[in-house]
Every structure is written in C-alpha cells, then in structure tokens.
Design an enzyme around this catalytic site. Structure first.
Site, PDB file in Angstrom:
ATOM      1  N   LYS A 243     -12.374  31.945 -12.929  1.00 26.13           N
ATOM      2  CA  LYS A 243     -11.209  32.756 -13.298  1.00 26.13           C
ATOM      3  C   LYS A 243     -11.521  33.711 -14.440  1.00 26.13           C
ATOM      4  O   LYS A 243     -10.985  34.816 -14.494  1.00 26.13           O
ATOM      5  CB  LYS A 243     -10.036  31.844 -13.674  1.00 26.13           C
ATOM      6  CG  LYS A 243      -9.400  31.151 -12.477  1.00 26.13           C
ATOM      7  CD  LYS A 243      -8.167  30.363 -12.884  1.00 26.13           C
ATOM      8  CE  LYS A 243      -7.505  29.724 -11.668  1.00 26.13           C
ATOM      9  NZ  LYS A 243      -6.302  28.957 -12.036  1.00 26.13           N
ATOM     10  N   ARG A 244     -12.393  33.299 -15.341  1.00 27.77           N
ATOM     11  CA  ARG A 244     -12.708  34.191 -16.463  1.00 27.77           C
ATOM     12  C   ARG A 244     -13.496  35.411 -16.003  1.00 27.77           C
ATOM     13  O   ARG A 244     -13.545  36.425 -16.678  1.00 27.77           O
ATOM     14  CB  ARG A 244     -13.473  33.440 -17.544  1.00 27.77           C
ATOM     15  CG  ARG A 244     -14.877  33.000 -17.162  1.00 27.77           C
ATOM     16  CD  ARG A 244     -15.498  32.114 -18.238  1.00 27.77           C
ATOM     17  NE  ARG A 244     -16.778  31.580 -17.842  1.00 27.77           N
ATOM     18  CZ  ARG A 244     -17.929  32.187 -18.054  1.00 27.77           C
ATOM     19  NH1 ARG A 244     -17.953  33.360 -18.655  1.00 27.77           N
ATOM     20  NH2 ARG A 244     -19.056  31.639 -17.674  1.00 27.77           N
TER      21      ARG A 244
END
Length: 462
Positions: A243-244
């Site tokens: 997700k980052r």
C-alpha cells in the site's frame, strides 16, 4: 478466434496488479480482433463479498476495459462442475479419498521430519492389484484428480518461454472438498474449457498451478489454452508492491484525481514496451500490443512517474473539459462556482502546477470560497514596509482596465514609487489573496480573482 479472460476473485478490491492483467488480456483480444471475457471466481464464499464484486466492475468500467461476455459467476456454475466431476469418477480420472485432515496433517509432519516435500501419498488412489481399505463409516470423502505419475507436463509460455514440470513432483490434487464444493484449480479448468479460452494471461504467481490445470484439461480430452505469465510488480525499492507503494484499489486512483487514460498508459508500460515510447493512446497500445514485448522480469511501480504522466494528460485536455472534471471535486470541497471566476480560465492558469485533479481542485478552492491566511504566513510576509504599498495598489486597482497586463503594469508602478523589489509586494499579495506562498504569476492570479474580491482581501490586511 482469440478468446482471453480476466478472472479475479472478489475477496478484495481491484488492485494495480489485477488491473494490469485485465489490461493485457483485453489488449491482446482487441489487437487480434478476438473476444474478452470477464469471469468472477467467487467460490471462496467466506471471503467473497458483493462490495468486492462491485469494486471490480467499477474498476473495469473506469479503466474502459469493456468485455464481450460476462460477467460470469462461478457460484452459478456449480451444477456444471459437479457433473464434470461425476464424469471423471466414472472414467477413473478422479477418485474418492477418505483421508482425514488430521491424517493428512500427520503425514506432512512426518515428511518434513524426514526432509521430504510434504505431499499426499496416494493411499486412496486406485491401482491395479492394490487393495483399498473399506471407507470409514460416516466419513465424507474429498475428490482427487488422478495425476499422471510418469513423464512431464510442459508448455511454451508466451512470456517466460519453455517451462517443464515432472509429473512425479505433482501429487493428486483435491478437486472437490468433503462438502462437495469444487476447488479453485478445478473450476478454472472447466471454465476455460467451456468458454473456449485460447490464451490465459495472468500473473506469474500462477505458474505452479498451470501444470495441474494442463493435466486436468488433457484428462477431460480438452486442448489446453496457451499460457502467458506476467511478471510481478514491485515497488520502486524492488520490494513487493504494498500500500505504501500504491497497491491500493484502482478506484482510489480516481478518488485521488488521476485520469483513467494516464493510469492505462502507465499500466501498459509496467512490463511491456514499444521501443522508447512512453506516452501513447489506448488505440496505439492496442495496435502495438504483443506478448513478445512483455519482459519476464519484475516491473517496478513508480508513483512519481504516474503523476508526471497524469499531468501530461491533464495539460492535453481542453480547458473546458478539464474544468468539467474538476467542478464536482470543487463542489465537494464546499466551493460556490457561481461566485467565482470562469472555471476554464482558472484551470488553464493552474494546471501546470498540479499533477492530479484533486490537487488542482484544492488549489483553485481559494477562488470560490473565503480564506483565512495562516497567521505565521502573515507574520512572515506582511511587513510594515509592505502595508502602504498594498494600500496604494488596492486603491489604484479600482480605476484600471481589468486585464493581466494592466495589473502587471500597476505592480511595477507601485514598486518604482515605493522603491521596493517585487517579492516585498508580490509575497504579501499571494498570502492575502490565496493564503499560499506560491502561486502562478501574481498579476494573472489577481486578474482571475476579480476586482471586488481582490480588493476586499487586500484591504483585510488593515
């Protein structure tokens, strides 16, 4: 006819990796004048949700990946799967296995202790001259595929090249659970067979499933499709995409202000290339797409490059069209579009400074709502030296033709009269008018803002 499919499991959103798989499958079918099928693999009843199904459909629609057939749902094809399993039991290509979960777990522990690969040992597999124990009372069997024990299963992968597995490395796969529900690898096989899929394009995390699926297809008397396993997508640091890095729902990119054209263009370049071309239309991509140009090595996802590409597409839009895309975002922020300047003029002035529709809407909000400059910015830029210059400038704004050029000329006149440099006047103007220390050319900002609003905000400095 070429027939490809995209077959996501609705256990979560449509993420970047899945979207690229869908894009490549769609483009391959469109390039060859074939058909593209959407299939929802929803047999995992505990994890599949209607919301996830809708997220997949929304993502496909937003990306413009139209399908010719579907969506098909595996949960609506259970009778077909069970009928094929009965045929396989009748022909001996599948058999009932009464080994309990505890027995299988114990077997695997023993195999690990001996340094062996954990696998089913075939104890319920029928063989000539082999005596099977009587089925346990009340025990519900699983159904296993009778995998060939000799030879190899091989295919010429359209991305990775020749791949080969020894059949001795493959145990007898469970194709139906004890409750009668068919398993993923079996449903996929029947679906691809029934739907006439000619090319299966999917992520290379499925490579280990492929030999099992080929063997089942051959046992059914079907011709296996051609397989193409796409490279994984990593983050810019080479680690697994998370997700980052940007591994979020495709629709999150819509929320964040990315244009679908930019996302499609960017996804197309993740593991595929056409020479040095970086920017191209959807039509060009379809015309050029070929699996021979897909690299087998992992691709790297770079959000900054996507932002650069998105700004290119934003700048390429006519101002009126870009304004239409920004308007609902401004209204969601509380903007009064009737109380400010022409939005097409506003986006034209600011588009060079913003790389998403969201950023553009946030930057333009100052023209359509009231602002309160941060006290620290006022302390930093609203000096005693600037106040009389601001008062002169505001007073003279009332009498000049309202054009960028005349406003710019007035600025220079005030600077000369007060013997100060441009930043001494331009910086407090920026803060008072927009609440920001960075803007486009201040004369253009003032012209866009309008005479009454500009004077009122300048005079608020006191």
């Amino acid at each position: 006819m070429i027939r490809t499919r995209f077959a996501p499991s609705p256990t979560g959103y449509l993420h970047i990796g899945g979207a690229r798989t869908a894009l490549f499958s769609w483009a391959y079918a469109r390039h060859h004048g074939g058909q593209f099928i959407l299939r929802i693999e929803d047999t995992d009843l505990e994890r599949s949700t209607p919301a996830a199904v809708q997220a997949i459909l929304d993502g496909m629609r937003w990306l413009g990946l139209d399908y010719d057939e579907g969506p098909f749902y595996q949960t609506k094809r259970m009778d077909r799967y069970k009928a094929v399993i009965q045929e396989m039991l009748a022909t001996g290509t599948a058999y009932r296995c009464y080994m309990s979960a505890d027995e299988l777990s114990a077997l695997r522990e023993q195999q690990r202790a001996r340094g062996e690969k954990p696998r089913y040992d075939g104890r319920w597999r029928p063989e000539a001259g082999k005596a099977l124990p009587p089925p346990p009372a009340g025990g519900a069997p699983v159904i296993r595929f009778r995998n060939p024990q000799d030879g190899v299963v091989a295919w010429d992968d359209l991305v990775k090249g020749p791949i080969e597995f020894s059949n001795r490395e493959l145990d007898d796969l469970v194709i139906a659970r004890a409750d009668g529900t068919p398993t993923y690898n079996f449903c996929v096989v029947v679906d691809d067979w029934d739907m006439g899929v000619t090319q299966v394009i999917r992520g290379d995390d499925h490579v280990n499933n492929t030999p099992r699926q080929i063997n089942i297809l051959k046992a059914l008397g079907a011709t296996p499709p051609r397989y193409a396993h796409l490279p994984m997508i990593n983050g810019p640091d080479g680690a697994k995409l998370s997700k980052r890095h940007g591994a979020v729902s495709v629709m999150q990119y819509d929320d964040d202000g990315f244009l679908p054209e930019a996302v499609v263009n960017y996804l197309a370049r993740l593991g595929w290339s056409h020479g040095d071309d970086e920017i191209f239309s959807r039509e060009q991509f379809v015309q050029w797409f070929d699996l021979t140009r897909v690299t087998p090595s992992a691709a790297r996802f770079d959000t900054e490059k996507l932002r650069w590409l998105n700004q290119h597409y934003m700048k390429a839009l006519p101002s009126a069209e870009l304004a239409a895309k920004v308007a609902p975002r401004l209204e969601s922020l509380g903007a009064n579009l009737r109380g400010g300047p022409d939005l097409a003029r506003a986006v034209a002035l600011y588009v060079d400074r913003c790389d998403t529709l969201k950023a553009l809407a946030e930057a333009l909000l100052v023209f359509y709502s009231e602002i309160r400059p941060a006290p620290e910015l006022l302390r930093q830029h609203l000096s005693d030296e600037a106040r009389p210059a601001l008062a002169d400038f505001s007073r003279k704004l009332a009498d000049i033709p309202w054009q960028t050029e005349t406003i710019g000329a007035l600025l220079k006149e005030i600077l000369t009269a007060r013997q100060i440099k441009m930043p001494k006047l331009a910086m407090p103007l920026r803060v008072l008018l927009t609440g920001q220390a960075q803007t486009p050319s201040i004369d253009a900002v003032i012209a866009l803002m309008g005479r009454e609003r500009a004077q009122r905000r300048i005079n608020a400095a006191g």
